[in-house]
Design an enzyme around this catalytic site. Structure first.
Site, PDB file in Angstrom:
ATOM      1  N   GLY A 215      58.236  30.246  48.523  1.00 39.41           N
ATOM      2  CA  GLY A 215      56.827  30.603  48.445  1.00 39.41           C
ATOM      3  C   GLY A 215      55.942  29.533  49.030  1.00 39.41           C
ATOM      4  N   PRO A 217      53.081  26.548  49.419  1.00 40.44           N
ATOM      5  CG  PRO A 217      52.694  24.834  50.948  1.00 40.44           C
ATOM      6  CD  PRO A 217      52.731  26.325  50.836  1.00 40.44           C
ATOM      7  N   GLY A 218      52.172  24.970  46.321  1.00 46.72           N
ATOM      8  CA  GLY A 218      51.237  25.023  45.201  1.00 46.72           C
ATOM      9  C   GLY A 218      51.320  26.258  44.344  1.00 46.72           C
ATOM     10  CB  THR A 219      53.137  29.411  44.565  1.00 51.02           C
ATOM     11  OG1 THR A 219      54.351  28.904  45.133  1.00 51.02           O
ATOM     12  CG2 THR A 219      52.224  29.861  45.688  1.00 51.02           C
ATOM     13  CB  THR A 222      57.884  21.776  40.905  1.00 48.35           C
ATOM     14  OG1 THR A 222      58.081  21.576  42.299  1.00 48.35           O
ATOM     15  CG2 THR A 222      58.449  20.589  40.149  1.00 48.35           C
ATOM     16  CG  HIS A 437      26.206  31.149  63.513  1.00 46.50           C
ATOM     17  ND1 HIS A 437      26.734  31.239  64.775  1.00 46.50           N
ATOM     18  CD2 HIS A 437      27.272  31.068  62.663  1.00 46.50           C
ATOM     19  CE1 HIS A 437      28.059  31.219  64.696  1.00 46.50           C
ATOM     20  NE2 HIS A 437      28.406  31.096  63.418  1.00 46.50           N
ATOM     21  CD  GLU A 438      26.936  30.259  58.634  1.00 48.14           C
ATOM     22  OE1 GLU A 438      27.663  31.108  58.074  1.00 48.14           O
ATOM     23  OE2 GLU A 438      27.389  29.400  59.408  1.00 48.14           O
ATOM     24  CG  HIS A 441      29.282  34.886  60.344  1.00 48.51           C
ATOM     25  ND1 HIS A 441      30.207  35.331  61.253  1.00 48.51           N
ATOM     26  CD2 HIS A 441      29.029  33.585  60.676  1.00 48.51           C
ATOM     27  CE1 HIS A 441      30.510  34.360  62.101  1.00 48.51           C
ATOM     28  NE2 HIS A 441      29.796  33.285  61.771  1.00 48.51           N
TER      29      HIS A 441
END
Length: 600
Positions: A215, A217-219, A222, A437-438, A441
Site C-alpha cells: 500500500g 506510504p503512511g497507511t 507497520t 485565476h483562482e 478554477h
C-alpha cells in the site's frame, strides 16, 4: 572478573591516553638524545682543544659504550676530569657523546702521557635506552590486541545489525488501529495461528508463513504488524530491508541467518521486514559484485522462509509500496501466503483516524470530524495525524486553550501546501490577476457537473503557489471515468482562461496547471484508451507524433469548452474575484451564498 577488568583497561579512552603519554616520553627522550648528538662536533673540538691546552691537566678519561636503538650505531659517552694549572684545587668534569672516530682520536692524542689515566670502555646502562627499546614492542602488542578485539566486535555487529527486541512485547493492539477494517479482519485470523498452532496442525492445515502488506506510504502497515504481535502476545522483531545491504560480501546473508536464528529461539513470534522490496527485489542477469551480494541475501531469505530449514512458528510480515519490484520466488505460496492491500482510508476511516489521534488533545466542542474527513480525500493516516499535530502546535502558538476548526483548517492547508507566506506583498495588478485565476478554477468546479467541488479558495501564497483552491469530489470513487477526467482537465485550465478573458493577457502562474492537465490527457491517450487512437496502449514502437496530436486535441477541446462556460458565468467569476480581493480567503458556505445570489 579478571577478563572484564582487562577489557575495561584496554578500552579506547585508555589507549588514547596511554599512547599519548608514551609518545610524549619518547619525544622528550628523543629530543634529549638528539640535542646531545647535535653537540658532538662542538664538544669534541672543545675537548680536543682543552686536552692540547697546557693550562689544563687531564687526570682521567672514562669511556662508556652506548648502543643507540635509534641510530643502530655504537657511541661513547666520554667523561674527562681536569685540573687548572693556575688553581690545582679546582677540578672540572667534561663529558660528551662521541662516535668511534673520536674514541680513536683521543687514544692517539694522549698516547704516552703517563699523567692521564684511560679506563677501558664500560657498558653504559640508561633507563631511557631501555624504554626506547621496549616502546615498539609494547606499543605493537597493545595495538594488535586492540585491532583484533575491534575486528571481533565489528564482525559481530556486521552479522547482526537488526533491531531485535525479542524480550519485549508489542504494546499496540487492533484498538490502536483506526480504519483498515478488512485488513484487520485478515490479520485477526493470524492471532489464532500464533496462539494455538497445534489446533491447525492436528487437521493438517499449514500455518501461513508470510503476509505481504502492500500500500501507499503512511497507511498503517507497520502499525498493523505491531498490533498483530500485541494481540497475540508474542515477541516482535522489526527490521528494514536496507539493514541487509552492506559493502562486504556475505554480510547480508549472514544477517538473515542470524535474525532467523534469534527468532526461532523465541518462536512463536512476528518478524516484520519494512521496505522488503530493497531486500527482495527481482533478480537479474547482471553479475556485478553488488547484484551478487543482493542475490545471495535474497536466496538466504527464501531458504529461511521455505527451504531446507523451515522457520516454524515465525510469521514473516513484509511491507512495501512497490510489490511489482519483488522477486516471483518470494511471492509464491509457501513464503508469502497472503497478500493484503492496505489502501488509503475512505471518509469513514478518515473520521475514525482523526478521532483516534485526537484522544490526547484538548478540542473545542465545535469540532466536526466528519466535515474534516470530507476535506481530506486521498490523505493517508500519517498525514491525518500530522494535521492534528500541526493544529496542536498552532493552538499553542495562538495562546489558546483548545483546538478549534480555525486551527484545524490552517493545519490542513499547511500539510497540503505548506505555511502561508503573508510577508509576500503582491502588486495590485498581480493580486487582481491571482484573484481572477483562482476564481476561474472555482467557476468550473461550481458549474461543471463532473468536476470536483470547491471547499475553500485563498489568494494567500503558500509554497510555490500564489493561491489555491481546495477542491474535493462530491463522493469518493474507486475509479475514474472519461467525463470525470475531462472535467478535471477543464478545472486545471479554468485559471488560464479567466486571465485571458479579463486581462487579455496570461501569466506564468498556470504552469503547474498545464502540467497536471497534460499528464491526465497523456494517461487518457496512452493508458486508458480514451482518445481517437483507440484502446491500444503506448509502447516503444508507438508513433509519438500521433500520441502528441491526440493529447493536443483533448487539451484544445477542453480549453474551448472551458472558455465557453466561463463566458456564460462571467458575473459569478467577477463576484468571486472581488470577494477574494476583500477577504483573501473564502469558505464553502460563502461560495454557496454567492452562487445563490447570482441566480436571483
Amino acid at each position: 572478573m579478571k577478563t572484564h577488568y582487562f577489557k575495561k583497561i584496554f578500552n579506547l579512552k585508555f589507549l588514547v591516553i596511554f599512547f599519548s603519554i608514551l609518545f610524549c616520553i619518547l619525544l622528550i627522550l628523543d629530543l634529549t638524545f638528539e640535542r646531545r648528538i647535535k653537540g658532538i662536533k662542538k664538544r669534541t673540538d672543545e675537548i680536543i682543544k682543552k686536552i692540547k691546552d697546557d693550562n689544563h691537566l687531564v687526570e682521567e678519561i672514562v669511556f662508556y659504550e652506548t648502543n643507540s636503538t635509534i641510530f643502530e650505531k655504537s657511541f661513547y659517552r666520554v667523561e674527562i676530569l681536569v685540573k687548572n694549572k693556575n688553581n690545582l684545587t679546582t677540578k672540572e668534569k667534561w663529558y660528551a657523546v662521541v662516535d668511534s672516530i673520536f674514541f680513536h682520536e683521543i687514544h692517539s692524542l694522549i698516547k704516552g702521557r703517563e699523567n692521564i689515566q684511560i679506563k677501558d670502555p664500560k657498558t653504559d646502562f640508561h633507563l631511557s635506552e631501555l624504554i626506547l627499546s621496549l616502546v615498539p614492542i609494547v606499543s605493537s602488542t597493545i595495538f594488535m590486541f586492540y585491532i583484533i578485539s575491534n575486528i571481533k566486535k565489528s564482525s559481530g555487529k556486521l552479522n547482526s545489525n537488526a533491531k531485535v527486541s525479542a524480550k519485549q512485547k508489542s504494546l499496540f493492539t487492533f484498538k490502536d488501529v483506526a480504519g483498515n477494517t478488512e485488513e484487520k479482519e485478515e490479520m485477526t485470523e493470524l492471532i489464532d495461528f500464533l496462539k494455538q498452532p497445534q489446533k491447525y496442525e492436528t487437521i493438517g492445515a499449514a500455518i501461513p508463513k508470510g503476509v505481504l502488506l502492500e500500500g501507499p506510504p503512511g497507511t498503517g502497515k507497520t502499525l498493523l504488524a505491531k498490533a498483530l504481535a500485541g494481540e497475540a502476545s508474542v515477541p516482535f522483531y522489526a527490521v528494514s530491508g536496507s539493514e541487509f545491504v552492506e559493502m562486504y560480501v556475505g554480510v547480508g546473508a549472514s544477517r538473515v541467518r542470524t535474525l532467523f536464528k534469534e527468532a526461532k529461539l523465541n518462536a512463536p513470534c512476528v518478524l516484520f521486514i519494512d521496505e522488503i522490496d530493497v531486500l527482495g527485489g527481482k533478480r537479474g542477469g547482471n553479475s556485478s559484485g553488488g547484484n551478487q551480494e543482493k542475490d545471495q541475501t535474497l536466496n538466504q531469505l527464501l531458504t529461511e522462509m521455505d527451504g531446507f530449514t523451515q522457520a516454524k512458528g515465525i510469521i514473516v510480515i513484509g511491507a512495501t509500496n512497490r510489490a511489482d519490484m519483488l522477486d516471483a520466488a518470494l511471492l509464491r505460496p509457501g513464503r508469502f501466503d497472503r497478500k493484503i492491500l492496505v489502501n488509503l482510508p475512505d471518509i469513514k476511516s478518515r473520521a475514525e483516524i482523526l478521532k483516534l489521534h485526537a484522544q490526547n488533545k484538548k478540542l473545542s466542542s465545535d469540532i466536526d470530524f466528519h466535515q474534516l474527513a470530507q476535506q481530506t480525500p486521498g490523505m493517508s493516516g500519517a498525514q491525518l495525524a500530522a494535521v492534528l499535530n500541526e493544529a496542536s502546535i498552532l493552538t499553542v502558538r495562538n495562546h489558546k486553550d483548545f483546538i478549534t476548526m480555525t486551527e484545524l483548517s490552517e493545519a490542513l492547508d499547511r500539510v497540503l501546501m505548506g505555511p502561508a507566506k503573508k510577508s509576500i506583498k503582491y502588486d495590485p495588478e498581480e493580486r487582481r490577476m491571482v484573484a481572477y485565476h483562482e476564481a476561474g478554477h472555482a467557476v468550473i468546479g461550481i458549474k461543471l457537473k463532473h468536476a470536483q467541488k470547491v471547499q475553500k479558495i485563498t489568494i494567500i501564497p503558500r509554497g510555490n503557489a500564489g493561491g489555491y483552491n481546495l477542491m474535493m469530489p462530491e463522493k469518493e470513487t474507486f475509479f475514474s471515468s472519461r467525463k470525470r477526467m475531462l472535467a478535471q482537465i477543464q478545472s486545471f485550465l479554468g485559471g488560464r482562461v479567466a486571465e485571458e478573458l479579463v486581462f487579455d493577457d496570461i501569466s506564468s502562474g498556470a504552469f503547474d496547471d498545464f502540467r497536471q492537465a497534460t499528464k491526465i490527457a497523456r494517461l487518457m491517450v496512452t493508458k486508458y484508451g480514451m482518445s481517437d487512437l483507440g484502446v491500444s496502449q503506448d509502447s516503444e514502437f508507438s508513433d509519438k507524433k500521433l500520441i502528441d496530436t491526440a493529447i493536443k486535441k483533448i487539451i484544445d477541446n477542453c480549453y474551448a469548452r472551458t472558455k465557453h462556460l466561463m463566458l456564460e458565468n462571467k458575473t459569478l467569476l467577477d463576484q468571486i474575484a472581488h470577494l477574494l480581493l476583500e477577504q483573501e480567503t473564502i469558505t464553502q458556505a460563502e461560495i454557496e451564498q454567492l452562487v445563490v445570489n447570482t441566480k436571483k
